[in-house]
Every structure is written in C-alpha cells, then in structure tokens.
Write a protein that holds these residues in place. Structure first.
Motif, PDB file in Angstrom:
ATOM      1  N   LYS A  44       0.823  -1.324   0.018  1.00 45.99           N
ATOM      2  CA  LYS A  44      -0.047  -0.056   0.079  1.00 45.99           C
ATOM      3  C   LYS A  44       0.786   1.196   0.193  1.00 45.99           C
ATOM      4  CE  LYS A  44      -3.895  -0.116   0.167  1.00 45.99           C
ATOM      5  NZ  LYS A  44      -4.660  -0.034  -0.759  1.00 45.99           N
ATOM      6  N   GLY A  45       2.200   1.254   0.003  1.00 45.35           N
ATOM      7  CA  GLY A  45       2.928   2.289   0.188  1.00 45.35           C
ATOM      8  C   GLY A  45       2.875   3.225   1.372  1.00 45.35           C
ATOM      9  N   LEU A  46       2.651   2.440   2.435  1.00 43.75           N
ATOM     10  CA  LEU A  46       2.571   3.246   3.661  1.00 43.75           C
ATOM     11  C   LEU A  46       3.846   3.589   4.082  1.00 43.75           C
ATOM     12  CD1 LEU A  46       0.040   1.022   5.755  1.00 43.75           C
ATOM     13  CD2 LEU A  46      -0.646   2.638   4.424  1.00 43.75           C
ATOM     14  N   LYS A  47       3.892   4.730   5.104  1.00 38.95           N
ATOM     15  CA  LYS A  47       5.054   5.370   5.693  1.00 38.95           C
ATOM     16  C   LYS A  47       4.843   5.365   7.362  1.00 38.95           C
ATOM     17  CE  LYS A  47       4.163   9.166   3.366  1.00 38.95           C
ATOM     18  NZ  LYS A  47       4.602  10.513   2.647  1.00 38.95           N
ATOM     19  N   VAL A  48       5.391   4.692   7.858  1.00 35.58           N
ATOM     20  CA  VAL A  48       5.374   4.402   9.300  1.00 35.58           C
ATOM     21  C   VAL A  48       6.799   4.955  10.031  1.00 35.58           C
ATOM     22  CG1 VAL A  48       4.915   2.901  11.235  1.00 35.58           C
ATOM     23  CG2 VAL A  48       3.788   2.631   9.034  1.00 35.58           C
ATOM     24  N   CYS A  49       6.700   5.545  10.993  1.00 36.01           N
ATOM     25  CA  CYS A  49       7.833   6.259  11.985  1.00 36.01           C
ATOM     26  C   CYS A  49       7.295   5.636  13.392  1.00 36.01           C
ATOM     27  CB  CYS A  49       7.914   7.404  11.567  1.00 36.01           C
ATOM     28  SG  CYS A  49       9.471   8.136  12.879  1.00 36.01           S
ATOM     29  N   VAL A  50       8.412   5.010  13.940  1.00 36.30           N
ATOM     30  CA  VAL A  50       8.390   4.631  15.352  1.00 36.30           C
ATOM     31  C   VAL A  50       9.517   5.121  16.212  1.00 36.30           C
ATOM     32  CG1 VAL A  50       7.834   2.579  16.810  1.00 36.30           C
ATOM     33  CG2 VAL A  50       7.065   2.434  14.597  1.00 36.30           C
ATOM     34  N   ILE A  51       8.980   5.822  17.199  1.00 34.51           N
ATOM     35  CA  ILE A  51      10.078   6.444  18.201  1.00 34.51           C
ATOM     36  C   ILE A  51      10.114   5.758  19.329  1.00 34.51           C
ATOM     37  CG2 ILE A  51      10.650   8.294  19.740  1.00 34.51           C
ATOM     38  CD1 ILE A  51       9.585  10.249  17.382  1.00 34.51           C
ATOM     39  N   PHE A  52      11.448   5.230  19.950  1.00 38.50           N
ATOM     40  CA  PHE A  52      11.758   4.588  21.302  1.00 38.50           C
ATOM     41  C   PHE A  52      12.453   5.552  22.049  1.00 38.50           C
ATOM     42  CE2 PHE A  52      10.353   0.868  18.826  1.00 38.50           C
ATOM     43  CZ  PHE A  52       9.367   0.270  19.716  1.00 38.50           C
ATOM     44  N   SER A 149       1.654  14.651   6.551  1.00 41.85           N
ATOM     45  CA  SER A 149       2.467  14.512   5.216  1.00 41.85           C
ATOM     46  C   SER A 149       2.182  12.899   5.004  1.00 41.85           C
ATOM     47  CB  SER A 149       3.564  14.475   5.233  1.00 41.85           C
ATOM     48  OG  SER A 149       4.545  13.428   5.931  1.00 41.85           O
ATOM     49  N   GLY A 150       1.498  12.125   5.642  1.00 40.82           N
ATOM     50  CA  GLY A 150       0.972  10.757   5.542  1.00 40.82           C
ATOM     51  C   GLY A 150       1.843   9.751   6.224  1.00 40.82           C
ATOM     52  N   VAL A 151       2.403  10.306   7.233  1.00 42.06           N
ATOM     53  CA  VAL A 151       3.311   9.447   8.037  1.00 42.06           C
ATOM     54  C   VAL A 151       2.583   8.899   9.431  1.00 42.06           C
ATOM     55  CG1 VAL A 151       5.315   9.012   9.564  1.00 42.06           C
ATOM     56  CG2 VAL A 151       5.521  10.323   7.251  1.00 42.06           C
ATOM     57  N   ILE A 152       2.502   7.581   9.640  1.00 46.71           N
ATOM     58  CA  ILE A 152       1.944   6.986  10.743  1.00 46.71           C
ATOM     59  C   ILE A 152       3.108   7.154  11.900  1.00 46.71           C
ATOM     60  CG2 ILE A 152       0.984   5.008  11.902  1.00 46.71           C
ATOM     61  CD1 ILE A 152      -0.021   4.129   9.227  1.00 46.71           C
ATOM     62  N   LEU A 153       2.891   7.980  13.016  1.00 46.22           N
ATOM     63  CA  LEU A 153       3.819   8.176  13.914  1.00 46.22           C
ATOM     64  C   LEU A 153       3.704   7.651  15.380  1.00 46.22           C
ATOM     65  CD1 LEU A 153       6.611   9.552  14.834  1.00 46.22           C
ATOM     66  CD2 LEU A 153       5.067  11.624  15.067  1.00 46.22           C
ATOM     67  N   LEU A 154       4.341   6.764  15.920  1.00 47.04           N
ATOM     68  CA  LEU A 154       4.136   6.075  16.993  1.00 47.04           C
ATOM     69  C   LEU A 154       5.278   6.363  17.830  1.00 47.04           C
ATOM     70  CD1 LEU A 154       2.845   2.598  16.061  1.00 47.04           C
ATOM     71  CD2 LEU A 154       1.365   4.596  17.068  1.00 47.04           C
ATOM     72  N   LYS A 155       4.944   6.835  19.113  1.00 46.11           N
ATOM     73  CA  LYS A 155       5.891   7.374  20.126  1.00 46.11           C
ATOM     74  C   LYS A 155       5.963   6.415  21.380  1.00 46.11           C
ATOM     75  CE  LYS A 155       4.716  11.468  20.509  1.00 46.11           C
ATOM     76  NZ  LYS A 155       4.925  13.225  20.760  1.00 46.11           N
ATOM     77  N   PRO A 213       0.526  11.017  20.538  1.00 42.36           N
ATOM     78  CA  PRO A 213       0.683  10.901  21.950  1.00 42.36           C
ATOM     79  C   PRO A 213       1.786   9.870  21.986  1.00 42.36           C
ATOM     80  CG  PRO A 213      -1.097   9.233  21.010  1.00 42.36           C
ATOM     81  CD  PRO A 213      -0.707  10.402  19.951  1.00 42.36           C
ATOM     82  N   TRP A 214       2.174   9.979  23.726  1.00 45.62           N
ATOM     83  CA  TRP A 214       3.103   8.946  24.020  1.00 45.62           C
ATOM     84  C   TRP A 214       2.538   7.747  24.692  1.00 45.62           C
ATOM     85  CZ3 TRP A 214       8.213   9.060  23.551  1.00 45.62           C
ATOM     86  CH2 TRP A 214       8.774  10.220  23.221  1.00 45.62           C
ATOM     87  N   PHE A 215       3.109   6.705  24.438  1.00 49.96           N
ATOM     88  CA  PHE A 215       2.547   5.308  25.034  1.00 49.96           C
ATOM     89  C   PHE A 215       3.728   5.035  25.734  1.00 49.96           C
ATOM     90  CE2 PHE A 215       0.363   5.774  20.926  1.00 49.96           C
ATOM     91  CZ  PHE A 215      -1.080   5.689  21.312  1.00 49.96           C
ATOM     92  N   HIS A 232       0.781  -3.673  20.681  1.00 53.16           N
ATOM     93  CA  HIS A 232       0.602  -2.487  20.410  1.00 53.16           C
ATOM     94  C   HIS A 232       0.546  -1.742  19.282  1.00 53.16           C
ATOM     95  CE1 HIS A 232      -0.068   2.131  21.266  1.00 53.16           C
ATOM     96  NE2 HIS A 232      -0.808   1.697  22.296  1.00 53.16           N
ATOM     97  N   LEU A 233       1.766  -2.016  18.677  1.00 54.32           N
ATOM     98  CA  LEU A 233       2.258  -1.277  17.392  1.00 54.32           C
ATOM     99  C   LEU A 233       1.389  -2.087  16.337  1.00 54.32           C
ATOM    100  CD1 LEU A 233       5.871  -0.916  16.185  1.00 54.32           C
ATOM    101  CD2 LEU A 233       4.114  -2.215  14.645  1.00 54.32           C
ATOM    102  N   LEU A 234       1.112  -3.281  16.201  1.00 52.87           N
ATOM    103  CA  LEU A 234       0.228  -3.984  15.438  1.00 52.87           C
ATOM    104  C   LEU A 234      -1.288  -3.585  15.439  1.00 52.87           C
ATOM    105  CD1 LEU A 234       1.489  -7.591  15.837  1.00 52.87           C
ATOM    106  CD2 LEU A 234       1.822  -6.146  13.662  1.00 52.87           C
ATOM    107  N   ASP A 235      -1.736  -3.026  16.729  1.00 53.34           N
ATOM    108  CA  ASP A 235      -3.093  -2.461  16.943  1.00 53.34           C
ATOM    109  C   ASP A 235      -3.208  -1.298  16.429  1.00 53.34           C
ATOM    110  OD1 ASP A 235      -4.006  -4.890  17.892  1.00 53.34           O
ATOM    111  OD2 ASP A 235      -3.669  -4.231  20.062  1.00 53.34           O
ATOM    112  N   HIS A 236      -2.140  -0.387  16.118  1.00 57.42           N
ATOM    113  CA  HIS A 236      -2.122   0.974  15.729  1.00 57.42           C
ATOM    114  C   HIS A 236      -1.807   1.312  14.363  1.00 57.42           C
ATOM    115  CE1 HIS A 236      -2.937   1.578  20.051  1.00 57.42           C
ATOM    116  NE2 HIS A 236      -3.359   2.601  19.748  1.00 57.42           N
TER     117      HIS A 236
END
Length: 276
Positions: A44-52, A149-155, A213-215, A232-236
């Motif tokens: 699908k050409g998704l853009k995902v950014c995950v911050i740890f 811009s279309g990025v899925i951002l998880l923190k 949000p922060w998780f 959690h990541l898979l759910d979001h």
C-alpha cells in the motif's frame, strides 16, 4: 506526572515474570504478524515512523531487535544517530533527523530521536534551558506536519524502576558480553535519576498531543514489555494480508556433465560438534 505513566506505575507489580518458553511462543506468532504488516506496508506504500525513548537500560535495543529480527531491513529501517558533527550542531536542531523519515513502503524505527534534546542533552548540559523550551514548544507542530504528510507516527517511552536499572547496570559492569552496552554517559547519568524524571515529565506535558501521543511501557520484565509493545504497534497500524502469488519451486536443471572440482577448499573447522 503524566496520568498515563501513573497508571502504569500503579500496576507494575501485578504481573509475574514471563517464562522464556511462553515468551518465545508468543513472539513467534507476533513475528508472523509483523511479516504480514511488512508486506502490507510495501503493497500500500504506507509510511510508518516509530520512536523509542526511555530510561537508560529500559530495554529499547532489545525491543527493537525483537521487532526486526524476522523482517527485512530494507523495509524496517533502524536509525540510531551518533553524536552530531560540528556542522550538524550549526543546523536547525531537528534537521539531521528529517532525512531519515520514511518514504512509501518503509517503517523507520528511531532508537532515540529528536527527543534527545528534551532528555539527555538537557540533563547533561549539552544544550541550554532556552533551547530545550524552544524545542518543546515547536515539536508538536513539527510532528503534526509529519503526520499530515501521510506518516503514521508512534512514540514509545520505556520506563524501568530505579532498582531494576541498578541491577542491569551492575550486570553490564560484571558481564564481559555486556561491556559494550556500558557507556561513560550511562555512568554519569546514573546519579541523575530525578533530573531525568523532571525532564521526562516536562517532555510529556509539552508533547503528549492528541495527534502524536506518548505510549508508556513498564519494562522491568523486558520480555513482557516487548510483547506488549509489538501487540500495541500491530493494533495501531491498520494492515491486512497482502495478496501474493502461490509459490512453487521450479524443476532444478540437469547437471549436464557438471562435476564438483577437485579443489582444496579451505573449510571452516567443525568445532561445534564438540559442544553439548
């Protein structure tokens, strides 16, 4: 203190330590789902950014390894930037992070991120209080622009107790396999527990936005924390099983007279046979 973090502290002792066999069985199932996620992101050409982010020894590296060990590094890309160069120090602070944001079909994982400015840089005096305040004021809008811009951002913030942090640092000191994990900065930071707590609280208050949000994951039990975060990541990240052609191996060609050469190959000695 963030209500979210307080909630995790209230339940931190309710769950027993996870057994290794149970952990490995559950992780194997999650790895299958992460591969499905990978295929869907590419499809699908998704853009995902995950911050740890999190305390020293909280388990960021182990969590990232658990996420990435069965997927493609060309899709799941880990970014762990070194200390900035003199040129980078002269740039707009967040500038050196922006080129690493994901393109279509990528999942980028930041092992520490632009939030260094709100944590270690602030506590250890690598930036001024004014620089920190300015960063905390602008970063929510920067993250909104990233998301728009279309990025899925998880923190994710990994939180460890002071007792468990001490145990893990002492293990690094006394275990030759873990010495590489013990940096001079870890040692200097150890005594600044409450300075880091205050910095964390300020960071949450300023950047725990409705759009990013922060998780928080309690990580005294590292195995349980890894599983919780992957779930959690898979759910979001909405994903399905991507369509793919059924794979059938073709017939292998005939040797057509080929023979193994009589060549003195330098084989690796069979030492592992003597183990166990």
């Amino acid at each position: 203190m963030s209500k979210k973090l307080k909630a995790t502290e209230d339940v931190k002792s309710m769950s027993p330590k996870l057994k290794r066999r149970d952990y490995e069985d559950e992780l194997a199932k999650l790895h299958v789902e992460l591969v499905k996620l990978q295929q869907w992101v590419v499809h699908k050409g998704l853009k995902v950014c995950v911050i740890f982010e999190g305390r020293d020894t909280a388990g960021k590296g182990g969590t990232i390894k658990a996420i990435t060990e069965r997927v493609s590094p060309r899709v799941f890309r880990v970014v762990a930037l070194p200390s900035p160069t003199e040129r980078e120090k002269s740039q707009m602070y967040i500038q050196r992070y922006l080129p690493h944001l994901p393109a279509a079909g990528e999942i980028v994982i930041f092992d520490r991120s632009w939030y260094n400015r709100a944590g270690v840089e602030r506590v250890m005096g690598f930036c001024t209080e004014e620089q920190t305040k300015r960063f905390l004021a602008i970063v929510p809008n920067v993250e909104k622009a990233i998301i728009e811009s279309g990025v899925i951002l998880l923190k994710y913030w990994l939180e460890v107790s002071p007792e468990e942090q001490t145990r893990r640092l002492e293990a690094r000191i006394n275990d030759g396999r873990k010495l590489w994990k013990l940096s001079p900065m870890d040692v200097k930071s150890y005594g600044r527990w409450y300075d880091y707590s205050r910095a964390r609280d300020d960071m949450f208050a300023a950047t725990d936005s409705s759009w990013a949000p922060w998780f928080v994951a309690r990580s005294d039990d590292k195995k349980r924390a890894r599983l919780n975060i992957i779930h959690h990541l898979l759910d979001h990240i909405p994903y399905e099983e991507a369509p793919r052609d059924k794979v059938k191996l073709p017939k292998r060609q005939d040797p057509d007279g080929y023979r193994e050469p009589d060549y003195p190959f330098k084989f690796v000695p069979e030492r592992a046979w003597s183990v166990g």
